[in-house]
Design a protein around this motif. Structure first.
Motif, short mmCIF file in Angstrom:
data_model
loop_
_atom_site.label_atom_id
_atom_site.label_comp_id
_atom_site.label_asym_id
_atom_site.label_seq_id
_atom_site.Cartn_x
_atom_site.Cartn_y
_atom_site.Cartn_z
N GLN A 492 -31.80 -53.49 -45.44
CA GLN A 492 -32.27 -54.85 -45.72
C GLN A 492 -31.25 -55.69 -46.50
O GLN A 492 -31.62 -56.48 -47.36
CB GLN A 492 -33.60 -54.79 -46.50
N ILE A 493 -29.97 -55.54 -46.20
CA ILE A 493 -28.96 -56.34 -46.89
C ILE A 493 -27.93 -56.91 -45.93
O ILE A 493 -26.94 -57.51 -46.33
CB ILE A 493 -28.27 -55.51 -48.00
N THR A 496 -27.52 -60.73 -46.30
CA THR A 496 -26.80 -61.09 -47.52
C THR A 496 -25.30 -60.95 -47.34
O THR A 496 -24.53 -61.85 -47.69
CB THR A 496 -27.27 -60.21 -48.70
N PHE A 515 -22.48 -58.39 -56.90
CA PHE A 515 -23.84 -58.35 -56.38
C PHE A 515 -24.84 -58.08 -57.50
O PHE A 515 -24.49 -57.51 -58.54
CB PHE A 515 -23.97 -57.25 -55.31
N GLU A 519 -29.12 -55.71 -55.02
CA GLU A 519 -28.17 -55.69 -53.90
C GLU A 519 -27.27 -54.47 -53.97
O GLU A 519 -26.94 -53.86 -52.95
CB GLU A 519 -27.36 -56.99 -53.89
N ARG A 522 -29.19 -51.56 -52.65
CA ARG A 522 -29.32 -51.55 -51.20
C ARG A 522 -28.00 -51.18 -50.52
O ARG A 522 -28.01 -50.56 -49.46
CB ARG A 522 -29.84 -52.91 -50.71
N THR A 549 -38.55 -57.00 -52.51
CA THR A 549 -37.39 -56.30 -51.96
C THR A 549 -37.68 -54.82 -51.81
O THR A 549 -37.27 -54.17 -50.85
CB THR A 549 -36.16 -56.50 -52.85
#
Length: 620
Positions: A492-493, A496, A515, A519, A522, A549
């Motif tokens: 799930q990054i 980004t 980050f 982040e 992840r 998140t």
């Protein structure tokens, strides 16, 4: 390194600076002596490092000796210029002699370049060997070693001590050869020029050396005291003018007392600086008197028929030059002992780490497991663990992780959850009992095989100061960009990273500061996803994420854990609800075990932990 053949190195090292040309003798550092007492060094072990370079050592010594001898031609050429060429107006002889003087200087300089290159290359090779040995040996140490040892200490030994060892040893070795050769050759040349004057010079030399060292010792004592006072002053500044220090002083009302202490130390420094400067001035004055007295004695002796032996002006000038030159190598030889102790201390610090027995030894004959064929059964058999021989933090743990299932471990802080998880990837070894992977003790697996089989995502993520791509490639060096992006998407990054100007080539910064904490977490998860291990250890892997998140990452982890054996240290109820079995730890013991539904209905320790959900979001 020495300054070149025939030159006398002003040897230096952590213990102090060598003494030639008005400087005091090298200073013995008390810390070096303590280090050697704590961890003695075998000279045979040091010599073994240089055995592969014995030919180079022989050549370097030969070059230094040759250069020292060649350099002694200079005073004889000077004597010939003054006694023969100039009085006789022999232009041809004068040209030959002066050209020879330049030639001698050029030859010794050329030899110096070759000698420096050979000695530096040898020292660097020895340093390279030690550096690699120490790095690989320290990597084999357990996590306990690094928690006990300051990071700066490890780095200092790996870089500063090894570099210092190379510098000091090379300087000392070449210094001994250069100083010894120069002293012997110069003394022989002095005797050849005038035996009578040489005897007088050698009589004057010992008291001159004694006087200069006496004055230098006086200044060293004052300097040591001044350095201690300066250290105390700097410590007070660092502690007293920090945010915490100022807050403490204001709240405890110690500002007047701190000011008085600072004033007293500053006042002491005034007196110590005066004493140091005067002692330094006395040392310089003593050296000036010594350098003036020795040629004065020679001139005086040359004026008496009984001692001059019919000495010519040229001989007198040449002899005076030799007399001035012999003082420096003699002082250098006197300092060799201190330099050698310093060098031994460097070796002692390096060998002290090399002699550490790794607590986690790689098996001599490892059992090979192919990651693709691993079923993933993990079994703890009567496991007990204690840190550094202390009280056990795990007691009699017997637990089986069925292949393809998820086991969540919950418990209060300090119950031993993370310690239990650390045994699977063999970050620690049990004090008693075994941890088996498909029936094989993890201690019998090759470290590289175990790391491919067991993937770890911990609460504390670590990203190297490199790009996103390089951080991910640590898990799979031959991964394609498509594989990298797939792993980022699973964690799930991907969006980004894709939104960054440099994408995968974006630098994460020191410790990943580019980050946010979530982040970074992840990215670490993506790295593990890319490795695709059959066994996963998730040590509170989602602890740094917010609820939204976490839900996204939890979905990715659920897809990842499907069909894999997963041991997760749970801190939130949502993590536990999806587990196949839950293990409750209390003071290092399993006090409850079962499915989430069974334990929830039992109204035992798990139910009480879950009940706290209304007061705190964490189970631990």
């Amino acid at each position: 390194m020495s300054d070149g053949p025939g030159a006398v190195p002003g040897t230096s090292g952590p213990g102090g600076s060598g003494g030639g040309g008005g400087r005091g003798p090298a200073r013995l550092n008390p810390a070096d002596s303590k280090q050697l007492t704590r961890h003695p060094v075998s000279l045979r072990r040091i010599a073994a490092l240089f055995v592969p370079h014995k030919r180079t050592i022989a050549v370097v010594i030969a070059l230094i000796s040759a250069a020292s001898v060649v350099n002694l031609a200079q005073p004889f050429l000077v004597r010939a210029v003054i006694d023969d060429a100039l009085p006789g107006q022999d232009l041809r002889l004068l040209v030959i002699l002066t050209a020879s003087m330049v030639g001698v200087a050029a030859l010794t300089s050329a030899i110096g370049v070759i000698q420096t290159w050979l000695a530096t290359k040898m020292g660097q090779r020895v340093m390279h060997t030690l550096r690699v040995q120490l790095f690989t040996h320290l990597q084999a140490q357990s996590l306990g070693f690094f928690t006990r040892t300051r990071g700066g200490e490890v780095q200092s030994r790996l870089t500063h001590d090894i570099s210092g060892m190379q510098s000091v040893v090379t300087t000392t070795a070449t210094g001994v050869a250069a100083n010894l050769t120069a002293t012997i050759a110069t003394a022989a040349a002095m005797v050849a020029l005038s035996p009578g004057i040489s005897l007088i010079s050698l009589v004057v030399l010992p008291p001159a050396i004694w006087l200069s060292r006496k004055v230098a010792k006086l200044r060293r004592t004052v300097t040591d005291e001044r350095q201690r006072e300066l250290a105390a002053l700097h410590t007070q500044v660092e502690e007293g003018l920090s945010v915490s220090g100022v807050r403490l002083a204001k709240t405890l009302g110690t500002i007047p007392r701190d000011a008085r202490r600072f004033s007293a130390r500053s006042e002491n420094l005034v007196g110590l600086e005066l004493r140091s400067q005067l002692a330094g001035r006395w040392r310089m004055a003593t050296m000036q008197v010594v350098f003036a007295a020795i040629p004065a004695v020679i001139y005086l002796a040359a004026g008496f028929p009984a001692t001059s032996g019919g000495m010519t002006i040229g001989t007198l000038v040449a002899f005076t030059g030799l007399q001035a030159a012999v003082f420096r190598p003699v002082m250098g030889l006197l300092d060799i002992g201190v330099q050698w102790v310093t060098a031994l201390a460097f070796f002692s610090r390096i060998f002290e780490y090399l002699d550490l027995e790794p607590q986690l030894k790689a098996p001599a004959h490892p059992v090979r497991l192919e990651p693709g064929l691993v079923r993933g059964e993990v079994r703890f058999e009567d496991v007990e663990f204690a840190y550094d021989g202390g009280a056990p933090v795990l007691h009699g743990i017997s637990l089986t992780l069925v292949p393809g299932t998820t086991t969540a471990v919950v418990g209060a802080t300090g119950s031993g959850k993370s310690t239990l998880a650390s045994l699977v990837p063999r970050l620690n070894d049990p004090s008693r009992g075994r941890v088996l992977l498909d029936g094989v003790d993890v201690a019998q697996l090759a470290p590289e095989d175990l790391s491919r089989i067991v993937g770890v995502v911990s609460q504390e993520t670590y990203l190297i100061h490199a790009s996103v791509r390089e951080n991910l490639l640590l898990a799979k060096p031959d991964a394609t960009d498509a594989e990298l992006l797939h792993a980022l998407a699973a964690a799930q990054i991907a969006d980004t990273v894709g939104a960054l100007p440099d994408g995968l080539d974006t630098l994460v910064g020191a410790r990943g500061h580019r980050f946010s904490g979530g982040e970074q977490q992840r990215l670490a998860i993506a790295r593990t996803i890319l490795r695709n291990p059959p066994v996963l250890v998730l040590d509170e892997a989602t602890s740094a994420l917010d609820n939204s998140t976490e839900a996204q990452v939890q979905q990715a982890l659920e897809r990842l854990t499907a069909g894999r054996t997963t041991l997760t240290i749970a801190h939130r109820l949502s993590t536990v609800q999806n587990a196949d079995q839950v293990v409750v730890l209390d003071a290092g013991r399993i006090v409850e075990q079962g499915t989430p539904a069974e334990l929830g209905a039992a109204a035992g320790p798990f139910a009480r932990l879950a009940a706290r959900r209304s007061e705190a979001p964490a189970l631990s």
